[in-house]
Motif scaffolding. Structure first.
Motif, mmCIF file in Angstrom:
data_model
loop_
_atom_site.group_PDB
_atom_site.id
_atom_site.type_symbol
_atom_site.label_atom_id
_atom_site.label_comp_id
_atom_site.label_asym_id
_atom_site.label_seq_id
_atom_site.Cartn_x
_atom_site.Cartn_y
_atom_site.Cartn_z
ATOM 1 N N ALA A 121 1.748 3.463 1.576
ATOM 2 C CA ALA A 121 0.941 2.478 0.851
ATOM 3 C C ALA A 121 1.668 2.004 -0.398
ATOM 4 C CB ALA A 121 -0.409 3.094 0.492
ATOM 5 N N ALA A 122 2.278 2.936 -1.119
ATOM 6 C CA ALA A 122 3.009 2.557 -2.339
ATOM 7 C C ALA A 122 4.170 1.635 -2.004
ATOM 8 C CB ALA A 122 3.512 3.803 -3.059
ATOM 9 N N ARG B 214 -0.837 7.131 -7.889
ATOM 10 C CA ARG B 214 -1.093 8.492 -7.394
ATOM 11 C C ARG B 214 0.225 9.261 -7.253
ATOM 12 N NH1 ARG B 214 -3.426 12.843 -6.460
ATOM 13 N NH2 ARG B 214 -3.961 13.666 -4.414
ATOM 14 N N ALA C 244 -1.807 3.584 -4.929
ATOM 15 C CA ALA C 244 -1.002 4.619 -4.278
ATOM 16 C C ALA C 244 0.218 4.967 -5.130
ATOM 17 C CB ALA C 244 -0.562 4.142 -2.897
ATOM 18 N N ILE D 252 0.403 8.060 1.327
ATOM 19 C CA ILE D 252 0.514 7.556 -0.046
ATOM 20 C C ILE D 252 1.834 6.810 -0.229
ATOM 21 C CG2 ILE D 252 0.725 8.257 -2.463
ATOM 22 C CD1 ILE D 252 -1.115 10.638 -1.810
ATOM 23 N N ASP E 17 0.827 -1.159 -2.699
ATOM 24 C CA ASP E 17 -0.469 -0.663 -3.169
ATOM 25 C C ASP E 17 -0.282 0.024 -4.528
ATOM 26 O OD1 ASP E 17 -2.780 0.788 -3.693
ATOM 27 O OD2 ASP E 17 -3.164 1.213 -1.582
#
Lengths: 188, 219
Positions: B43-44, B54, B51, B40, B48
């Motif tokens: 991706a962040a 999240r 992500a 995560i 993203d």
């Protein structure tokens, strides 16, 4: 008198983890209440607040050349700058020596080649032998063509092909002077 | 003194079992195993948005609870929580954080530093009453559960800064003792002992013994 009797209850017994379990349970309950009590939609507001920072982080702030340079170490950049300076100075020196070593240009041959000689350099200039400007040049071309015709008769097609293969040699009037005299008896 | 924001802190290998033996409820966010959290975060970091969302969902309320426990004002706590995540977004985007399984310790270090700054600023100004608390006082009848939580908040506010920090990092932020040790750059044994003493003080103060209190310096 014994001030610290070994028997009897201690005034402040050290609580065991089990004794503190109640406190831990209360703290966890408080923490859960604080988390649950967070204002509704706090996550969306955080995402919105952080959006400009995330956009800015993805956008390259500096030009590509700067970023490439930034990856090169300071010592390496210094060496590269020094090498570029040395190269520039050497090039300038060579050009200067070349200019200073040139002599005065010699007279050009009308319709032919002008040659300037002096020092280490030689500059050769050609006029166009295919498009003669006057009757003298036209006669010269005719004599060349006549020479080729004679060669064709005397030496055969191979010799003419050999002569025509290199156009630069054909264009060079000095080469024409080196052609064998068609009137001379070659003995073949 | 501010704890450094860098992630190159001392390695924390010890796990939760070193603590009081009681589990910590991370509530408000589902448990995420380290490998998934790493994905995560990666991706962040690469942009993203899902992500990142999240990540915010996982930690926003834990950070909020920590900040709120110290500053005691919900509006201010949300503002500070937002600024914490803005900082995290900037540092993730600019590559100042490299994921090495220490994201939580790093995130809450940023939060602790921000809380300390804000608490210092508040000390220089008059302390306003939390509008939420004021509203409850004026409009609601006393609720035993709320009263109990209120009493516990009051007790926490009477702890010293150091003790309160450990207690809130452990219970409000839901960190392991190893993570707290890394975050505060303190030996694990020292933290465990201090936490134990803080619990004793809380127990004593809840029992009506004011001698347990050390600090009246809140927030």
């Amino acid at each position: 008198m014994n001030m610290f009797p070994s028997n009897g209850p201690r005034p402040d017994p050290d609580p065991t983890p089990a004794d503190l379990a109640d406190v831990v349970g209360r703290l966890d309950a408080l923490a859960a209440a604080e988390r649950a009590g967070a204002p509704a939609g706090i996550e969306s507001r955080i995402v919105a607040a952080a959006a400009p920072s995330r956009r800015a982080a993805r956008r390259p702030e500096r030009p590509m050349a700067d970023r490439v340079l930034a990856t090169i170490g300071r010592d390496m950049r210094r060496r590269l700058a020094l090498a570029a300076g040395v190269l520039l100075a050497a090039t300038a020196g060579v050009v200067l020596v070349g200019v200073l070593s040139k002599g005065p240009a010699g007279p050009a041959t009308p319709g032919g080649a002008g040659t300037a000689t002096g020092g280490a350099s030689t500059i050769v200039a050609h006029s166009d032998p295919i498009t003669p400007a006057g009757p003298a040049e036209s006669a010269e071309v005719d004599s060349v063509l006549a020479t080729i015709a004679v060669l064709d008769d005397v030496g055969g097609r191979g010799m003419v092909d050999l002569l025509l293969r290199d156009t630069e040699r054909l264009d060079d009037p000095t080469r024409i002077d080196m052609l064998p005299d068609p009137t001379e008896n070659t003995g073949s | 003194m501010q704890a450094p924001d860098s992630v190159d802190a001392r390695s924390a290998e010890a796990d939760d079992s070193a603590g009081d033996g009681l589990s910590v409820d991370h509530g408000g966010s589902a448990e995420v195993v380290d490998a998934e959290l790493g994905r995560i975060i990666a991706a962040a970091t690469s942009g993203d948005q899902a992500a990142w969302r999240r990540l915010v969902d996982l930690y926003a309320r834990r950070v909020f609870a920590l900040v709120r426990s110290r500053l005691r004002r919900a509006d201010l706590a949300e503002e500070v929580t937002q600024s914490v995540f803005v900082t995290v977004a900037e540092k993730l985007g600019s590559g100042q954080y490299a994921e090495r399984g220490r994201f939580e310790a790093w995130l809450f270090r940023v939060a602790v530093n921000r809380v300390r700054d804000e608490a210092r600023r508040l000390r220089r100004h008059a302390e306003p009453t939390d509008p939420e608390v004021l509203g409850q006082t004026l409009t609601q009848r006393p609720d035993p559960e709320r009263a109990e939580l209120g009493a516990l908040r009051a007790v926490l506010s009477r702890l010293s800064d150091q003790d309160r920090e450990i207690v809130t990092l452990r219970h409000h932020a839901g960190l392991s003792f190893a993570q707290i040790a890394e975050l505060l750059d303190e030996p694990l044994g020292t933290l465990l002992a201090r936490h134990h003493r803080a619990l004793k003080k809380i127990k004593s103060m809840l029992a009506g013994d004011p001698a347990g209190a050390e600090g009246e310096d809140a927030p």
